[in-house]
Design a protein around this motif. Structure first.
Motif, mmCIF file in Angstrom:
data_model
loop_
_atom_site.group_PDB
_atom_site.id
_atom_site.type_symbol
_atom_site.label_atom_id
_atom_site.label_comp_id
_atom_site.label_asym_id
_atom_site.label_seq_id
_atom_site.Cartn_x
_atom_site.Cartn_y
_atom_site.Cartn_z
ATOM 1 N N ARG A 219 0.818 -1.219 0.000
ATOM 2 C CA ARG A 219 0.000 0.000 0.000
ATOM 3 C C ARG A 219 0.848 1.264 0.000
ATOM 4 O O ARG A 219 0.424 2.312 0.490
ATOM 5 C CB ARG A 219 -0.914 -0.006 1.233
ATOM 6 N N LEU A 220 2.047 1.199 -0.554
ATOM 7 C CA LEU A 220 2.928 2.360 -0.540
ATOM 8 C C LEU A 220 2.330 3.571 -1.241
ATOM 9 O O LEU A 220 2.617 4.715 -0.877
ATOM 10 C CB LEU A 220 4.266 2.004 -1.213
ATOM 11 N N ASP A 221 1.487 3.339 -2.232
ATOM 12 C CA ASP A 221 0.939 4.454 -2.996
ATOM 13 C C ASP A 221 -0.233 5.135 -2.296
ATOM 14 O O ASP A 221 -0.791 6.106 -2.809
ATOM 15 C CB ASP A 221 0.506 3.994 -4.389
ATOM 16 N N ASP A 222 -0.596 4.654 -1.122
ATOM 17 C CA ASP A 222 -1.700 5.243 -0.372
ATOM 18 C C ASP A 222 -1.173 6.370 0.508
ATOM 19 O O ASP A 222 -0.500 6.121 1.511
ATOM 20 C CB ASP A 222 -2.361 4.169 0.497
ATOM 21 N N PRO A 223 -1.469 7.628 0.194
ATOM 22 C CA PRO A 223 -0.952 8.738 1.001
ATOM 23 C C PRO A 223 -1.539 8.785 2.407
ATOM 24 O O PRO A 223 -0.986 9.454 3.287
ATOM 25 C CB PRO A 223 -1.348 9.977 0.188
ATOM 26 N N GLU A 224 -2.654 8.080 2.636
ATOM 27 C CA GLU A 224 -3.280 8.046 3.955
ATOM 28 C C GLU A 224 -2.724 6.938 4.849
ATOM 29 O O GLU A 224 -3.145 6.804 6.001
ATOM 30 C CB GLU A 224 -4.801 7.844 3.802
ATOM 31 N N LEU A 225 -1.797 6.155 4.323
ATOM 32 C CA LEU A 225 -1.231 5.072 5.110
ATOM 33 C C LEU A 225 -0.437 5.631 6.282
ATOM 34 O O LEU A 225 0.497 6.412 6.097
ATOM 35 C CB LEU A 225 -0.317 4.211 4.230
ATOM 36 N N ASP A 226 -0.818 5.250 7.486
ATOM 37 C CA ASP A 226 -0.081 5.687 8.671
ATOM 38 C C ASP A 226 -0.109 4.582 9.711
ATOM 39 O O ASP A 226 -0.729 3.530 9.522
ATOM 40 C CB ASP A 226 -0.636 6.994 9.232
ATOM 41 N N ILE A 227 0.560 4.823 10.809
ATOM 42 C CA ILE A 227 0.698 3.772 11.819
ATOM 43 C C ILE A 227 -0.647 3.413 12.439
ATOM 44 O O ILE A 227 -0.885 2.257 12.795
ATOM 45 C CB ILE A 227 1.727 4.208 12.895
ATOM 46 N N ALA A 228 -1.539 4.376 12.553
ATOM 47 C CA ALA A 228 -2.857 4.083 13.130
ATOM 48 C C ALA A 228 -3.640 3.136 12.223
ATOM 49 O O ALA A 228 -4.306 2.202 12.702
ATOM 50 C CB ALA A 228 -3.632 5.376 13.349
ATOM 51 N N ALA A 229 -3.567 3.359 10.904
ATOM 52 C CA ALA A 229 -4.274 2.489 9.963
ATOM 53 C C ALA A 229 -3.710 1.070 9.997
ATOM 54 O O ALA A 229 -4.459 0.083 9.953
ATOM 55 C CB ALA A 229 -4.179 3.065 8.552
ATOM 56 N N ILE A 230 -2.397 0.953 10.077
ATOM 57 C CA ILE A 230 -1.758 -0.358 10.150
ATOM 58 C C ILE A 230 -2.159 -1.075 11.436
ATOM 59 O O ILE A 230 -2.464 -2.266 11.443
ATOM 60 C CB ILE A 230 -0.227 -0.211 10.063
ATOM 61 N N ALA A 231 -2.160 -0.343 12.544
ATOM 62 C CA ALA A 231 -2.521 -0.948 13.830
ATOM 63 C C ALA A 231 -3.955 -1.473 13.797
ATOM 64 O O ALA A 231 -4.238 -2.581 14.268
ATOM 65 C CB ALA A 231 -2.337 0.073 14.951
ATOM 66 N N PRO A 238 -0.982 1.199 18.079
ATOM 67 C CA PRO A 238 0.137 1.873 17.411
ATOM 68 C C PRO A 238 1.437 1.736 18.193
ATOM 69 O O PRO A 238 2.517 1.613 17.596
ATOM 70 C CB PRO A 238 -0.327 3.331 17.327
ATOM 71 N N ARG A 239 1.355 1.761 19.516
ATOM 72 C CA ARG A 239 2.552 1.613 20.345
ATOM 73 C C ARG A 239 3.212 0.258 20.103
ATOM 74 O O ARG A 239 4.442 0.158 20.004
ATOM 75 C CB ARG A 239 2.175 1.778 21.816
ATOM 76 N N TYR A 240 2.396 -0.796 19.978
ATOM 77 C CA TYR A 240 2.965 -2.115 19.748
ATOM 78 C C TYR A 240 3.596 -2.200 18.356
ATOM 79 O O TYR A 240 4.628 -2.854 18.175
ATOM 80 C CB TYR A 240 1.894 -3.189 19.917
ATOM 81 N N VAL A 241 2.992 -1.529 17.375
ATOM 82 C CA VAL A 241 3.611 -1.484 16.046
ATOM 83 C C VAL A 241 5.001 -0.857 16.138
ATOM 84 O O VAL A 241 5.973 -1.363 15.562
ATOM 85 C CB VAL A 241 2.733 -0.690 15.050
ATOM 86 N N GLN A 242 5.112 0.237 16.876
ATOM 87 C CA GLN A 242 6.417 0.881 17.038
ATOM 88 C C GLN A 242 7.411 -0.047 17.712
ATOM 89 O O GLN A 242 8.592 -0.102 17.330
ATOM 90 C CB GLN A 242 6.278 2.167 17.856
ATOM 91 N N LEU A 243 6.961 -0.790 18.716
ATOM 92 C CA LEU A 243 7.859 -1.713 19.410
ATOM 93 C C LEU A 243 8.352 -2.817 18.477
ATOM 94 O O LEU A 243 9.515 -3.236 18.553
ATOM 95 C CB LEU A 243 7.149 -2.318 20.617
ATOM 96 N N LEU A 244 7.480 -3.294 17.586
ATOM 97 C CA LEU A 244 7.886 -4.328 16.631
ATOM 98 C C LEU A 244 9.002 -3.822 15.723
ATOM 99 O O LEU A 244 9.970 -4.538 15.442
ATOM 100 C CB LEU A 244 6.688 -4.777 15.805
ATOM 101 N N PHE A 245 8.883 -2.591 15.251
ATOM 102 C CA PHE A 245 9.926 -2.027 14.391
ATOM 103 C C PHE A 245 11.186 -1.721 15.191
ATOM 104 O O PHE A 245 12.308 -1.882 14.691
ATOM 105 C CB PHE A 245 9.419 -0.776 13.674
ATOM 106 N N ALA A 246 11.011 -1.290 16.430
ATOM 107 C CA ALA A 246 12.161 -0.949 17.268
ATOM 108 C C ALA A 246 13.050 -2.158 17.516
ATOM 109 O O ALA A 246 14.279 -2.033 17.600
ATOM 110 C CB ALA A 246 11.690 -0.354 18.590
ATOM 111 N N GLN A 247 12.443 -3.350 17.597
ATOM 112 C CA GLN A 247 13.257 -4.544 17.833
ATOM 113 C C GLN A 247 14.157 -4.861 16.630
ATOM 114 O O GLN A 247 15.130 -5.604 16.761
ATOM 115 C CB GLN A 247 12.363 -5.741 18.138
ATOM 116 N N GLU A 248 13.854 -4.261 15.475
ATOM 117 C CA GLU A 248 14.681 -4.419 14.285
ATOM 118 C C GLU A 248 15.601 -3.219 14.081
ATOM 119 O O GLU A 248 16.254 -3.096 13.036
ATOM 120 C CB GLU A 248 13.799 -4.601 13.047
ATOM 121 N N GLY A 249 15.632 -2.308 15.061
ATOM 122 C CA GLY A 249 16.518 -1.158 14.983
ATOM 123 C C GLY A 249 16.043 -0.062 14.064
ATOM 124 O O GLY A 249 16.850 0.742 13.577
ATOM 125 N N THR A 250 14.746 -0.001 13.808
ATOM 126 C CA THR A 250 14.209 1.041 12.943
ATOM 127 C C THR A 250 12.884 1.530 13.533
ATOM 128 O O THR A 250 12.579 1.276 14.681
ATOM 129 C CB THR A 250 14.027 0.506 11.503
#
Length: 317
Positions: A219-231, A238-250
Motif C-alpha cells: 500500500r505504498l501508494d496510499d498517502p493516507e497510510l499511517d501507523i494508526a491504519a496499520i494498527a 500503534p505503540r505495539y507497532v512501534q515496538l515491533l519495528f524498534a526490535q529491528e533497529g528502525t
C-alpha cells in the motif's frame, strides 16, 4: 516451490497420478476420489530447512493411511487448516469432527481415515522432535486440535501464505522462517496459551512484523497510510507497532519512507519509464515534491533528476 496439478496430466493418466503422486508420494495415503472421472487436485510445496509449507486443493475424497503405508517412515507432524469442516479417524479412535478454520495437527506415524469435501487446505509438515519438544505433552498423543480463535493460528496461517508468495532468498532466511513457523505452531498448540505466548514470543513478534511490512509494501501508494491504519488492520495498538519495528533497529516512519524512496529510485532508473519525476514521487506515496527531493538526496547522495538523466542516457545507448 514445487507445484503439481491434475490439469498437467493427460486425462487417461490422471487416476494413476492421483493414486501414486498425490496419494502415496505427497500425502502418504491411499487416495479414493468420490468421483474418479472428474476429480481434480493441485498442490504446492515449499521446503524450508526441514519444514514443508504448502497448500492443497482437492475435490471430495476419502483418504486412508493404512498400517501397510506406515512402512514409508513418515513420523513428523502434519498440520492442516481447512475453511470447511471434515471428519477423520486417527489411530483407530472415534470419528473426530474438525470444524471450519480449525487446526488439526496429527502424527504421521499414526493410521487415519479422512473424509473430506471439496476444499483447499493450508498444510505444514514440522519435525516431530522439534515440535514435540516445544509443546509439552504433544508427543504422547496422535493428534491435537486448535480452534479458529486460538492465539497464534491467524498469524501461523498468514505467515505460511506470505512465505509461499515470497519464498526466502537465502539459506539463513529459510532457517529463520522455519524457526518462526515451528514456534508459531507451538504457540497455537500449547495447552496453556499464556505459557506458549511467553515461550514463543520472539517468533510471534517476528511473524507479525513480517506481515505488517508486507502490508505496508502493498500500500505504498496510499498517502493516507499511517501507523494508526496499520494498527487497526492488524488488531494491535500503534505503540505495539512501534515496538515491533524498534526490535529491528528502525521505526515505522523510517521503514515507510525507505520503502517509498526505493520504489521511486527503481522506477526513476528504469530506462523504459517515461513518467515524470513528480508522477513517480506521488505514485510512491509522497504528497509533497520538495519533501521527496530532500529525502531522496539525503538517501542516495544525488537528485531524482540525476537518476532520471542516467536512465535516459542508457535508453539512448
Amino acid at each position: 516451490m514445487q507445484r503439481l496439478s491434475t490439469e498437467d496430466v493427460p486425462r487417461h493418466e490422471r487416476l494413476a497420478f492421483i493414486h501414486d503422486v498425490v496419494g502415496r508420494h505427497a500425502a502418504g495415503m491411499n487416495f479414493n476420489p468420490v468421483d474418479s472421472e472428474s476429480f481434480r487436485a493441485r498442490f504446492s510445496i515449499l521446503p524450508l530447512d526441514g519444514v514443508l509449507v504448502g497448500d492443497a486443493c482437492y475435490d471430495a475424497f476419502t483418504g486412508v493411511r493404512s498400517r501397510e503405508l506406515l512402512a514409508d517412515g513418515r513420523d513428523d507432524y502434519q498440520l492442516l487448516v481447512n475453511p470447511v469442516g471434515y471428519e477423520t479417524e486417527i489411530d483407530g479412535g472415534r470419528t473426530l469432527a474438525v470444524g471450519a478454520g480449525e487446526l488439526l495437527a496429527f502424527d504421521q506415524s499414526a493410521r487415519f481415515v479422512t473424509r473430506a469435501p471439496a476444499s483447499c487446505y493450508e498444510v505444514l509438515v514440522l519435525p516431530r522432535r522439534v515440535l514435540a519438544a516445544l509443546v509439552p505433552g504433544l508427543g504422547g498423543h496422535a493428534f491435537r486440535t486448535a480452534g479458529r480463535e486460538t492465539a497464534g493460528l491467524g498469524l501461523l496461517v498468514g505467515y505460511a501464505q506470505l512465505l509461499r508468495r515470497h519464498p526466502p532468498a537465502t539459506p539463513e532466511a529459510s532457517r529463520l522462517a522455519a524457526d518462526h513457523l515451528t514456534r508459531l505452531a507451538a504457540l497455537t498448540l500449547a495447552a496453556n496459551p499464556a505459557e506458549g505466548a511467553e515461550q514463543h514470543g520472539s517468533a510471534l513478534r517476528g511473524a507479525r512484523l513480517a506481515l505488517i511490512q508486507r502490508h505496508i509494501l502493498a500500500r505504498l501508494d496510499d498517502p493516507e497510510l499511517d501507523i494508526a491504519a496499520i494498527a487497526r488492520r492488524h488488531g494491535i495498538s500503534p505503540r505495539y507497532v512501534q515496538l515491533l519495528f524498534a526490535q529491528e533497529g528502525t521505526s515505522f516512519s523510517d521503514f515507510l519512507r525507505e520503502a517509498r524512496l526505493e520504489r521511486a529510485f527503481r522506477r526513476l532508473g528504469d530506462p523504459s519509464s517515461r513518467e515524470s519525476i513528480a508522477s513517480l514521487a506521488f505514485d510512491a506515496g509522497f504528497t509533497d515534491l520538495s519533501t521527496f527531493n530532500r529525502a531522496f538526496r539525503r538517501r542516495y547522495g544525488c537528485t531524482p533528476s540525476d537518476v532520471r538523466a542516467r536512465a535516459v542516457r542508457a535508453r539512448r545507448n
